[in-house]
Scaffold this motif. Structure first.
Motif, mmCIF file in Angstrom:
data_model
loop_
_atom_site.group_PDB
_atom_site.id
_atom_site.type_symbol
_atom_site.label_atom_id
_atom_site.label_comp_id
_atom_site.label_asym_id
_atom_site.label_seq_id
_atom_site.Cartn_x
_atom_site.Cartn_y
_atom_site.Cartn_z
ATOM 1 N N SER A 32 0.817 -1.210 0.000
ATOM 2 C CA SER A 32 0.000 0.000 0.000
ATOM 3 C C SER A 32 0.854 1.264 0.000
ATOM 4 C CB SER A 32 -0.917 0.015 1.221
ATOM 5 O OG SER A 32 -0.160 0.078 2.425
ATOM 6 N N MET A 33 2.145 1.132 0.323
ATOM 7 C CA MET A 33 3.055 2.272 0.371
ATOM 8 C C MET A 33 3.722 2.564 -0.969
ATOM 9 S SD MET A 33 5.091 1.257 3.858
ATOM 10 C CE MET A 33 4.251 0.837 5.382
ATOM 11 N N ARG A 34 3.368 1.839 -2.004
ATOM 12 C CA ARG A 34 4.108 1.903 -3.264
ATOM 13 C C ARG A 34 4.284 3.323 -3.781
ATOM 14 N NH1 ARG A 34 3.402 2.303 -8.627
ATOM 15 N NH2 ARG A 34 1.162 2.650 -8.408
ATOM 16 N N ARG A 35 3.185 4.089 -3.906
ATOM 17 C CA ARG A 35 3.303 5.437 -4.456
ATOM 18 C C ARG A 35 4.065 6.365 -3.512
ATOM 19 N NH1 ARG A 35 0.600 7.863 -8.612
ATOM 20 N NH2 ARG A 35 2.054 9.533 -8.098
ATOM 21 N N SER A 36 3.908 6.174 -2.216
ATOM 22 C CA SER A 36 4.629 7.023 -1.265
ATOM 23 C C SER A 36 6.126 6.775 -1.344
ATOM 24 C CB SER A 36 4.120 6.768 0.161
ATOM 25 O OG SER A 36 2.775 7.172 0.305
ATOM 26 N N VAL A 37 6.519 5.505 -1.455
ATOM 27 C CA VAL A 37 7.941 5.185 -1.584
ATOM 28 C C VAL A 37 8.454 5.623 -2.948
ATOM 29 C CG1 VAL A 37 9.627 3.295 -1.645
ATOM 30 C CG2 VAL A 37 7.831 3.312 0.097
ATOM 31 N N GLN A 38 7.620 5.509 -3.969
ATOM 32 C CA GLN A 38 8.012 6.025 -5.287
ATOM 33 C C GLN A 38 8.322 7.514 -5.211
ATOM 34 O OE1 GLN A 38 5.505 7.226 -9.070
ATOM 35 N NE2 GLN A 38 5.632 4.979 -9.001
ATOM 36 N N THR A 39 7.505 8.249 -4.454
ATOM 37 C CA THR A 39 7.744 9.682 -4.285
ATOM 38 C C THR A 39 9.086 9.932 -3.629
ATOM 39 O OG1 THR A 39 5.373 10.172 -4.151
ATOM 40 C CG2 THR A 39 6.879 11.767 -3.170
ATOM 41 N N LEU A 40 9.420 9.155 -2.586
ATOM 42 C CA LEU A 40 10.726 9.308 -1.933
ATOM 43 C C LEU A 40 11.863 9.050 -2.919
ATOM 44 C CD1 LEU A 40 10.234 7.466 1.498
ATOM 45 C CD2 LEU A 40 9.930 9.887 0.977
ATOM 46 N N VAL A 41 11.719 8.001 -3.722
ATOM 47 C CA VAL A 41 12.762 7.625 -4.671
ATOM 48 C C VAL A 41 12.959 8.707 -5.729
ATOM 49 C CG1 VAL A 41 13.279 6.006 -6.539
ATOM 50 C CG2 VAL A 41 12.577 5.134 -4.309
ATOM 51 N N ILE A 42 11.865 9.215 -6.290
ATOM 52 C CA ILE A 42 11.967 10.235 -7.334
ATOM 53 C C ILE A 42 12.556 11.527 -6.769
ATOM 54 C CG2 ILE A 42 10.618 11.728 -8.868
ATOM 55 C CD1 ILE A 42 8.772 9.375 -9.393
ATOM 56 N N TYR A 43 12.138 11.889 -5.568
ATOM 57 C CA TYR A 43 12.660 13.122 -4.966
ATOM 58 C C TYR A 43 14.155 12.995 -4.677
ATOM 59 C CZ TYR A 43 12.628 17.399 -2.169
ATOM 60 O OH TYR A 43 12.876 18.667 -1.689
ATOM 61 N N GLU A 44 14.568 11.828 -4.164
ATOM 62 C CA GLU A 44 15.991 11.627 -3.877
ATOM 63 C C GLU A 44 16.796 11.549 -5.172
ATOM 64 O OE1 GLU A 44 19.368 11.190 -1.416
ATOM 65 O OE2 GLU A 44 17.322 11.924 -1.092
ATOM 66 N N ALA A 45 16.220 10.955 -6.217
ATOM 67 C CA ALA A 45 16.910 10.903 -7.512
ATOM 68 C C ALA A 45 17.158 12.307 -8.038
ATOM 69 C CB ALA A 45 16.085 10.092 -8.512
ATOM 70 N N LYS A 46 16.193 13.211 -7.845
ATOM 71 C CA LYS A 46 16.378 14.597 -8.271
ATOM 72 C C LYS A 46 17.511 15.253 -7.477
ATOM 73 C CE LYS A 46 15.277 18.499 -10.352
ATOM 74 N NZ LYS A 46 15.869 19.520 -9.500
ATOM 75 N N ARG A 47 17.601 14.961 -6.193
ATOM 76 C CA ARG A 47 18.699 15.498 -5.391
ATOM 77 C C ARG A 47 20.046 14.974 -5.895
ATOM 78 N NH1 ARG A 47 19.030 13.908 -0.111
ATOM 79 N NH2 ARG A 47 19.958 15.870 0.565
ATOM 80 N N CYS A 48 20.058 13.732 -6.360
ATOM 81 C CA CYS A 48 21.311 13.123 -6.840
ATOM 82 C C CYS A 48 21.819 13.781 -8.121
ATOM 83 C CB CYS A 48 21.110 11.620 -7.069
ATOM 84 S SG CYS A 48 20.940 10.646 -5.553
#
Length: 305
Positions: A32-48
């Motif tokens: 159920s956390m899939r989209r929330s974790v996706q958001t974390l991943v995309i945001y961190e990828a942008k920081r990278c």
């Protein structure tokens, strides 16, 4: 034996990954956390990729973003393999991985929602409340001001534990990256999971546009070795490379030279290898030769003159 791969190193060294796991708690990841974790991943990828964003063209930024996001997903050691494969799905129905265009659009939407939450949380901030407690109050407010599945008000009801995962997948990122109404100034610098890899020219499919880029061309890629430059924050920025389209004439010359080198090598082994083996190798090399160039057209040259 220690894992020396980039993903393995990130899993043991990344403060981001440790903070994500602490935020999810002892129960860990749930689908159920899939989209929330996706958001974390995309945001961190942008920081990278942010330290190199000025070096990249707009389409290259999108490719780099989704590439870093996938690399980050590979480091999520709290997810089972089949759950990792689902993190970057566009939707659970399509089961298609987000395209670079959609990934970029989702980051922009996430940033807008973070800005909205950072304004809304101010009314709930108090000296005695921690950031997480303040976000709890904000989440309760969002729940009460929204209706349930039948449109009935939720006023006076307690927000369910997993409500945010289904109704606002940005709240988890707000819990992670912010402190109060501002970005957490003590949040560690990003640790890129891999070097930035981008095509030198825009894939044809992206030039034409694709229906898959609506949020509801494959290209060969190579990596670069070496350590990236330091970003302004002190973290090492990932190296990047451009993929140049092949030059047919240059490729032909390389192939001819390779065949020539092999023939010279076979000549040195004539006294060692059997005659039949040498002949077979020469036939194989002959078959590998590129086509003969077209004949020179003197009539065409004359007309041009």
């Amino acid at each position: 034996m220690a894992d020396s791969s980039p993903a393995g190193l990130l899993a043991t060294q990344s403060p981001w990954l440790e903070r994500v796991k602490n935020l999810l708690g002892p129960r860990g990841y749930d689908p159920s956390m899939r989209r929330s974790v996706q958001t974390l991943v995309i945001y961190e990828a942008k920081r990278c990729i942010q330290p190199r964003i000025g070096d990249l063209r707009p389409f290259q930024r999108k490719v780099a973003l989704v590439d870093q996001a996938q690399a980050l997903v590979n480091t999520l050691d709290f997810c089972l393999p089949h759950h990792k494969a689902e993190i970057l799905w566009r939707t659970s129905t399509s089961r298609e991985t987000v395209t670079p265009e959609i990934c970029w659009k989702r980051f922009q939407l996430v940033q807008k929602e973070l800005d909205r939450l950072s304004e809304m949380i101010k009314q709930f901030m108090a000296p005695e409340r921690s950031h997480q407690e303040t976000v709890d109050e904000l989440e309760q407010h969002l729940f009460e001001t929204s209706g349930d599945n039948q449109g009935k008000p939720n006023q006076g009801k307690l927000v369910p534990p997993n409500w945010a995962y289904a109704h606002n997948h940005v709240i988890l990122a707000f819990r992670l990256y912010y402190k109060g109404s501002e970005l957490d100034p003590e949040f560690p610098d990003p640790v890129p999971p891999k070097n930035i890899v981008v095509p030198a020219v825009m894939p044809t499919k992206e030039r034409r546009g694709s229906n898959n880029d609506k949020d509801d061309g494959d290209t060969d890629m190579i990596t670069t070795a070496g350590i990236g430059r330091k970003s302004q924050g002190g973290a090492a920025a990932p190296a990047y490379t451009f993929i140049q389209p092949p030059n047919p004439a240059e490729e032909r010359r390389k192939l001819l030279q390779e065949v020539k080198d092999h023939l010279a090598l076979l000549k040195e082994f004539e006294d060692i290898a059997g005659e039949e083996e040498i002949l077979k190798r020469r036939r194989d090399l002959f078959a590998a030769l590129p086509p003969i160039p077209p004949p020179y057209n003197s009539n065409k040259r004359a007309r041009l003159g």
